[in-house]
Design an enzyme around this catalytic site. Sequence first.
Site, mmCIF file in Angstrom:
data_model
loop_
_atom_site.group_PDB
_atom_site.id
_atom_site.type_symbol
_atom_site.label_atom_id
_atom_site.label_comp_id
_atom_site.label_asym_id
_atom_site.label_seq_id
_atom_site.Cartn_x
_atom_site.Cartn_y
_atom_site.Cartn_z
ATOM 1 C CG HIS A 299 5.124 -11.254 17.390
ATOM 2 N ND1 HIS A 299 6.189 -12.124 16.509
ATOM 3 C CD2 HIS A 299 5.629 -10.395 18.165
ATOM 4 C CE1 HIS A 299 7.336 -11.884 17.369
ATOM 5 N NE2 HIS A 299 7.239 -11.142 18.121
ATOM 6 C CB THR B 150 -0.996 0.165 0.995
ATOM 7 O OG1 THR B 150 -1.674 1.171 1.382
ATOM 8 C CG2 THR B 150 -0.194 -0.160 2.480
#
Length: 418
Positions: free
Chosen positions: A389, A336
């Site tokens: 994560h 993006t």
Amino acid sequence: MAQVIVPELAESISEGTIAQWLKQPGDYVEKGEYLVELETDKVNVELTADYSGVLKDVVKDSGDTVQVGEVIAVIDENGETVGTQAEEVKVEPVKEEQPKASAPIEEKHEKTESKSQRPIASPAARKLAREKGIDLTQVPSGDPLGRLRKHDVEAYSPNAPASKPAAPQKAPEAKPAKPASDSFDKPVERERMSRRRQTIAKRLVEVQQTAAMLTTFNEVDMTAVMDVRKRRKDKFFEQHDVRLGFMSFFTKAVIAALKKYPLLNAEIQGDELVIKKFYDIGIAVSAPEGLVVPVVRDADRKSFAQIEGAIGELAGKAKNNKLTIGDLSGGTFTITNGGVFGSLMSTPILNGPQVGILGMHKIQLRPIAIDKDTMENRPMMYIALSYDHRIVDGKEAVSFLATVKDLLEDPESLLIEG
């Protein structure tokens, strides 16, 4: 009688909202002719008639939510011989609005014109026009293709006092939202969120609630990339009829880094990791109703020119609301570019179920230490990698971003690493 049924749209889409009827009760429709525009979570779909005949009955109105397989209208296949049915349908709304002497004539005249030349408008524009009582055929468009947007309707000041009834409707709605400390009314405007915006909001919240999202940052010296573009852009355009932008460089760099750190090209399914061996890169682009992420398929097999061409085509389709469900489905990693809007630094949100997204930002001249004795003003860009994560460790994420940085600062290496 033939039923108009909402067809299967895509594996992940079971319902939609009727944005607008392209035909009205009493209109004759040919088989294959566009009948209704349906707004789904991802794209707007124009459904065609499976039969020829007169649209006799509309079961669902604009704004209604409909399920796949649900009946939304009925077509009379023998209706072409019935001459009075269309007349009766047209007269009904005129009878409902008798208070104004001139209204019935104007209403009928406008409806006749709309049949012959229906303005092209976004669902948001049509909804706002209905609320304000504005005739879309009278609204000028700022779009080169003549498509009406919401801001065109907002900027239009009709001569007729049709929009006045909206005022008393807004006042009661504003009161519940008014803070208790306010002792007087303040102007507000209420607008229902589009189905797509509701879906975007829902999914962004879901990602933040389900993924262990972290973001790591780095900065790239864009001197080398900008030099290559400056030297090669004219020749590139002559050869490929497409402009050489930054996105192809970033896409190539991301793919090379994904091959080196494959967990960023994966997703979680239950208690399994699905590590993808293909590279369908989502490119976030602006659309009339918000940011969408069409996908460049098999980007690892494409040249710089093919990537730039694919991105340009998808961006054009997004601007004109022509993206299909296939254009938006899938994707293994997303890029993006907030820099085109002036963003200097931001934290991109994951495009679930993907586990990585790269954010690009504004290129800005900053003083950089070349060595301990030399400072230079260099075109620098902050880049951000948000990652899940749960499956990507910090070391791997930081190394991925450093790889992207190194490849962009030495763009010739993309020919080898890519």
